[in-house]
Design an enzyme around this catalytic site. Structure first.
Site, short mmCIF file in Angstrom:
data_model
loop_
_atom_site.label_atom_id
_atom_site.label_comp_id
_atom_site.label_asym_id
_atom_site.label_seq_id
_atom_site.Cartn_x
_atom_site.Cartn_y
_atom_site.Cartn_z
N PHE A 1 11.37 7.71 0.96
CA PHE A 1 9.99 7.60 1.43
C PHE A 1 9.86 8.33 2.78
CE2 PHE A 1 6.33 5.30 3.19
CZ PHE A 1 5.48 5.24 2.09
N ASP B 1 16.12 -0.24 2.84
CA ASP B 1 14.69 -0.48 2.74
C ASP B 1 14.44 -1.05 1.35
OD1 ASP B 1 11.92 -0.35 2.40
OD2 ASP B 1 11.75 1.31 3.83
N TYR C 1 3.26 -6.12 1.59
CA TYR C 1 1.96 -5.88 0.96
C TYR C 1 2.05 -5.24 -0.43
CZ TYR C 1 2.71 -1.36 3.37
OH TYR C 1 3.25 -0.20 3.85
N LYS C 2 3.27 -4.98 -0.89
CA LYS C 2 3.42 -4.40 -2.23
C LYS C 2 3.54 -5.54 -3.24
CE LYS C 2 4.88 -0.09 -0.28
NZ LYS C 2 5.96 0.74 0.27
N ARG D 1 2.34 7.74 -11.20
CA ARG D 1 3.22 6.58 -11.00
C ARG D 1 2.52 5.33 -11.49
NH1 ARG D 1 5.27 4.65 -5.09
NH2 ARG D 1 3.04 4.22 -4.95
C1 LIG Z 1 5.75 1.33 1.46
C2 LIG Z 1 6.97 1.80 2.16
C3 LIG Z 1 6.98 1.93 3.56
C4 LIG Z 1 5.73 1.68 4.35
O1 LIG Z 1 5.92 1.68 5.71
P1 LIG Z 1 4.79 1.18 6.70
O2 LIG Z 1 5.43 1.20 8.01
O3 LIG Z 1 4.38 -0.19 6.23
O4 LIG Z 1 3.61 2.09 6.58
C5 LIG Z 1 8.16 2.34 4.15
N1 LIG Z 1 9.26 2.62 3.42
C6 LIG Z 1 9.27 2.49 2.07
C7 LIG Z 1 10.51 2.79 1.30
C8 LIG Z 1 8.13 2.08 1.41
O5 LIG Z 1 8.12 1.97 0.09
#
Ligand SMILES: *Cc1c(COP(=O)(O)O)cnc(C)c1O
Length: 420
Positions: free
Chosen positions: A128, A205, A230-231, A380
């Site tokens: 990401f 992560d 939030y996911k 996706r």
């Molecule tokens: C959704 C996601 C993020 C989001 O990061 P924010 O700091 O909340 O914007 C970070 N890393 C991964 C792997 C994600 O899937």
């Protein structure tokens, strides 16, 4: 699955689904729309508005500053619940705070400080973006180098490629447990062992895994982890993230943002920063209480369902997505761009199509399906097992097929929107 997959099969799967009733505990104010983007922003739990209303009116409106007596440990209490039900950690090893990006920065800095002779951070080119940017920024500011592994965009990282990237200069490896684009699921224990033998920390992560894939941070020997709420955890837009630090490291690691929430005897307002040797050491500041509060009712639903059952349903859902994709989408020019085996992917599946962006737009505007587009050409599909039925999946895949077969996307502009 062999032969054409009819809607009756999806109906049968729904009637045998022990989690079928859970969808009624989420708000669905637009039943004609099928939502397959729970891995980007989870649905609103039905209990959340009333819960937040109480926090706002009674906690804030009436209680005012006095409410901090009850609010002060919410970040820890939610952390302990995540530890027990979602992350496989011990009490006092998880806390809710800041965002995933900020937590990545804090924990990566702490790990680098603890490994000062080593000068390399290993990342995955397909990780990401924020994860890669934060590590590059840290490396640049400290004069370290970033070693980038090129994992497979459709099948994720091969452990052998990671092994080849490890040597005695690597301080830190940063990886996602479930890849955001293709959904590939890594074996956390194998990676932790490999890195430990090489003397490097691993910062996990788990944003795309938390709440849909069983995670056992302690048993897998994890040192550090971060993730979103939030996911699949349905905590609401921008709800604060969580961080995990193995208990044995609480006295060893030090994070770089010396805020007063990490301070020993915080309200003594001491002269010098002297952080506690507990998980609060990794806190910075006053939590965004309203966003934090929204995690509570959302987590209750995940606890009741149980991540093992969510995982079981998630694998069946994505298996149906993949099978219907094979049946209907491959003949229309799509290709499965995720691991074929549901045991090594999370709860989302991607398909490659050269017109993925416009197809995604057509689905959202007239097709009755919300999923998402990811660079460079992926559609996706993330059917969250908490509230997605098998019939939803069948109908959505049918709508995707019809939308593409009719060419509904062909009159749409190629230019991408600001948010995809
Ligand atoms: C959704 C996601 C993020 C989001 O990061 P924010 O700091 O909340 O914007 C970070 N890393 C991964 C792997 C994600 O899937």
């Amino acid at each position: 699955m062999t032969g054409p997959i009819g809607r009756e099969l999806a109906e049968e799967l729904d009637s045998a689904d022990p989690l079928a009733g859970l969808r009624d505990q989420f708000v669905n104010s637009e039943p004609a729309m099928i939502y397959l983007d729970g891995n980007s922003l989870g649905r609103l739990p039905a209990a959340t508005p009333a819960f937040l209303d109480r926090v706002v009116r009674e906690g804030w409106g009436t209680g005012l500053v006095r409410s901090w007596h009850t609010w002060i440990d919410w970040a820890n209490r939610l952390g302990d619940r995540l530890a027990e039900h979602v992350l496989g950690a011990r009490p006092g090893e998880v806390v809710v705070s800041d965002s995933t990006s900020v937590n990545l920065f804090k924990l990566a800095s702490a790990a680098l400080d603890a490994n000062p002779k080593r000068r390399t951070i290993v990342i995955d080119a397909e990780d990401f973006p924020t994860n890669r940017y934060i590590m590059q920024g840290l490396a640049d500011s400290r004069g370290l180098s970033v070693r980038t592994i090129r994992s497979d965009m459709d099948n994720g990282l091969e452990p052998a490629d990671l092994r080849a990237a490890l040597d005695d200069d690597v301080a830190l490896v940063v990886l996602s447990l479930v890849a955001y684009r293709c959904g590939a699921l890594m074996d956390m224990g194998t990676v932790n062992d490999m890195a430990r033998r090489a003397g490097a920390f691993v910062l996990w992560d788990v944003s795309h895994a938390a709440g849909v894939v069983p995670i056992d941070l302690d048993a897998a020997g994890a040192d550090l982890a971060v993730g979103c709420t939030y996911k699949y955890l349905n905590g609401g837009p921008g709800s604060p993230a969580f961080l995990y630090v193995r208990r044995e490291l609480h006295s060893v690691l030090r994070q770089p943002i010396w805020g007063w929430f990490g301070q020993r005897d915080q309200f003594d307002m001491g002269v010098a920063y002297d952080p506690v040797e507990r998980i609060e050491r990794f806190l910075v500041s006053t939590p965004p209480l309203l966003s934090l509060a929204a995690i509570d009712p959302a987590l209750t639903l995940i606890e009741e369902a149980g991540v093992d059952r969510l995982r079981d349903k998630g694998m069946r859902l994505t298996r149906l997505v993949a099978a219907l994709g094979e049946q209907w989408l491959v003949p229309l020019g799509f290709r499965l761009a995720s691991p074929a085996d549901p045991r090594v992917r999370g709860s989302h599946v991607s398909f490659e199509h050269p017109d993925a962006w416009r197809i995604c737009r057509a689905l959202a505007t007239t097709g009755g399906v919300v999923c998402d587009y990811r660079m460079p050409d992926r559609l996706r599909i993330g059917p969250s097992p908490a509230y997605t039925s098998f019939v939803d999946v069948w109908d959505a895949m049918d709508r995707i097929r019809e939308t593409v077969a009719r060419g509904d996307h062909e009159h749409l502009p190629h230019a991408r929107a600001q948010v995809t």
